[in-house]
Every structure is written in structure tokens, then in C-alpha cells.
Design an enzyme around this catalytic site. Sequence first.
Site, PDB file in Angstrom:
ATOM      1  N   HIS A  77       0.823  -1.206   0.000  1.00  0.00           N
ATOM      2  CA  HIS A  77       0.000   0.000   0.000  1.00  0.00           C
ATOM      3  C   HIS A  77       0.861   1.261   0.000  1.00  0.00           C
ATOM      4  O   HIS A  77       0.586   2.223  -0.712  1.00  0.00           O
ATOM      5  CB  HIS A  77      -0.984  -0.015   1.181  1.00  0.00           C
ATOM      6  N   LYS A 128      -9.247  -7.977   7.841  1.00  0.00           N
ATOM      7  CA  LYS A 128      -9.927  -8.220   9.113  1.00  0.00           C
ATOM      8  C   LYS A 128      -9.859  -6.971   9.988  1.00  0.00           C
ATOM      9  O   LYS A 128      -8.963  -6.136   9.833  1.00  0.00           O
ATOM     10  CB  LYS A 128      -9.348  -9.429   9.840  1.00  0.00           C
TER      11      LYS A 128
END
Lengths: 210, 288
Positions: free
Chosen positions: A38, A118
Amino acid sequence: MATVHLTVPISEEAVCSLQVGDTVYLSGIIVTGRDAAHKYMVETFIRSANVPGSEQALYEELRRLLAGSAIYHCGPVVRQREDGRWEFVAAGPTTSIREEPYQADVIAHFGLRGVIGKGGMGPRTLQACQKHGAVYLHAVGGAATLIADAVKEVLTVYKKDEFGVPEAFWVIRVENLPLVVTMDSHGRSIHEEVQAVSERRLQQLLGVSV
Amino acid sequence: MDLTEPIVELIRRASTDLPADVEAALRAARDREEAGSAAASTLTAILDNVALARARSQPICQDTGTPIFHIHYPAGTSAGKLRAQAEAAVVEATRRAYLRPNAVDSITGRNSGNNLGIGFPVFHMEEWESDLLEIALLLKGGGSENVSIQYSLPYEPLKAGRDLEGVRRVVLDAVHRAQGEGCAPGILGICIGGDRSTAYTYAKMQLLRPLDDVNPVPELAALEERLLRECNELGVGPMGFGGKTTILGVKIGAAHRLPASFFVTVAYMCWACRRARMEVKNGTVVYP
């Protein structure tokens, strides 16, 4: 709460029909990416004036792969077969909130329809889901072997040597990957709702008036 | 005696199977949740995953964590040789994919590739009176490590003073803060007192206790029971989806502290509480 089977590429219409609490079985080609990925995508592709020549090929490839697809916050355990091909041995989700500074830009730039991980994400990502038609899909944390079972094929891997095995971009074909929608494209987040309930109960247990 | 291969087996057991008490607690939790809820289906997926990992001898979770070794050795044993063998075992277990390469250089970001690095894996080694060699291993994942927290009491925002009620208040806060991010339902290892570093070590040692044991200190036994009940009243639920099971167990220890300090340290462990133990006596290795 509905149970929905989705296949990549995912249409905007399909994604907007999803509500928090729905169970999704996802099939098709998706890409793993976590912290290093990212940071790299945002710094090298999105916020830089021009993409360096050495990174151009990967940029084009990721644009092609991610449009209408999903990125999976996952650092897998992998095994290389004797014929040189890779297999996923264990592939549960990693905590997503670390990508909060980057995720909204990545959704917008690459046209993602899904973010898989998650723990849920924050308000910027929720807003990006609303604005660009995307959802956050929660995988069962730690259910690594079960999820690896849904990974039918590893097509290729990028940045393995530079980022290491857990942080690389693994391009995988999944079949019926089991997920729960916990942030939808209508601005709802199970994470915010559960947090509010537990906050209220905490105050009660601590004997503080609400 | 070269223990490299027996330690590889210890690592395999820790990574690919859950202790029976933890699995039983997960099963009981699943049966408590409402049928058809996200909480129940999540716990079912967790239990299916454990069974599959065990059958295939594959890691339960891809984050095989920091390997934390607690070694007690008899007089005359070379701690240095033991450590070298444990390191060789970690390298071999990584090669066999029981462990993911998890040691990252904090300056360059490079992964060492074999789980060896500065302070990695973690060793606590101590000589003891017994002629038994005992190696306990805990594999602690990063998600749960990141939500672990240390409070310095008094802690005014929660009106937590320097007593067991203060401990109770900060522990409830820690579980609320963690939400589902530490892979709930979790297990809490808690240390009251100590200094900032020993406190985390002692807190993590509590995680080696079986869930069904009873704390020998009556006040702590009562607090463990109360906190388990109250943490579950928070309603965070498995993975933070909401539900009746947020925590599977609370284990508390106490260490002496400075007059000036009163730390409460909460080591949050994910549901995948991967601990295993081996004993060596007269050249025989057992995994009790």
C-alpha cells in the site's frame, strides 16, 4: 442477511446491492497486498508526478488486475512446488486498519470493488466505499488453512524479493472465498455499530453514567 | 544430544494444532452463540480451520507469530548450545513452511527469510534444580500483539487506582479498545506490577497456563472469573461482529514493583493460542 456469490469483475450494481451482514462467496482473480504494497502503490503510482520507467510494467498490470476486483490484506505462508509453481499453504487476513492512510486513494485510483481483510477500517475508507462503489469484506482472522483451500491457483507474484513473501503482491485465483460484508457502499459499518454497543456496556460496567 | 529435530517437531505441533483446552473453549463458545449469527458461523469456520490444519499438518494461521521460547535446563547443560539448536530448528521449520518468514529488519524493511534476526526468536532461559529439560513455546501473532497494552496506575481517565478494582477497570478498557482486531475471542495474559519490560514477559507467561486451571492466589482467581464474565458482556464477539464470546480466558499474575510504579500489562492473545511443550529426560523426548 443474504448470501451472495460474486465473480470478478464485480459490477457497481452488484456491489451496491450488498448490505452489512451479508455473506459473500467470492470467485475470480484477486491480488494480495498489505503494508509495503500500500505504501508503495500510493508513493510510487498515486502521489508521484510520474511513474518511474522501471515500475511502469507493474503499474499497468496492477491497473488491469485491480479494476473491478479486490485487494486482499494477507501475508500468506507459501510453498514452491518442484515444477517451480507456488501454492498458498496458509492465507488468513491481516489487520486492515494499518492501511487506512492509503486505502481510500487505492480504491479511487484502481477502481477496486472490494477490500478484504480483518478488523474493519476507518471513516476515510468507508467514505471511499460510498463514493466509488466498493465494500469491505471481512475474512475470518486466523482461518488460514480454510482460506488457503479456496485459493485454487497462484498465477504470479510481484515484488517478492524486494518486499518479502508476506508483503508481496500475489496474484491468485479464488473459488468461493467465504467473507462477510462489514462495511457497505451505503455508509454502514458493523465495526462502528459494535464499537458503540461495547462503549455503552463498558461505561455501565465502570459505573459511569451515560 | 542434538535437539534440533525434536524442536522442529515442537514447532510443528505448536503451529499446526491447538491445545485441547483452547479448542474445547471455542466449541463451547460456538454452542453458546445464536444459530445462524455471524458469531456462530465465524466460530464454526474457526473450528473447521483447526481440524483441517491438524489433519494436513499446516499452520493454523498464516501469521505464525514471534516464536517465544521458555527454556528451563538442568545444571551442566550448555544454554548456548541449546539456543543454537533451537535457532537451527526455527530455520528448518521455516523451510518446511511450519513458520512463515517473520523477522523484518526495522531499518531496511528486509525480511531475513529464516526467522532469525536481532532479538528474534525470543529466548527466556533459566537453569533450575530439576534434572528435566523443559522447552515451552508460544507462537504469538502480530494482530494480537498490536492490541496488547500497558497502563500506569493511577489512570485518571478510567478512575483506576492502585488496587484490584483499578486493574479490573483498565482490563475492561483494554478489551473494549481491542474490539475484534486481536482476532477475538482472545485470551488475556495479565501482569500486575513488574517494570515495563518484565511485565510484558510475565503477562505472556500467563498465556502458557491452561484455560481451565485455577489461580492459586484466591483474590486473583476471583478477579479472573469476574473479568471473564464482564469482558464477554461487552458484546464485541468473535472477530468483532458482535456476540456473546469476546474472551475465552483471563490469566493474571503479579510481580513485585517499585514503590513509585504500578503497571497493569495486558498481553492479548488471539483465539489461535498456539502453545506447546516438550520435556527431555535421560535422552527421551516427550510432548506432554
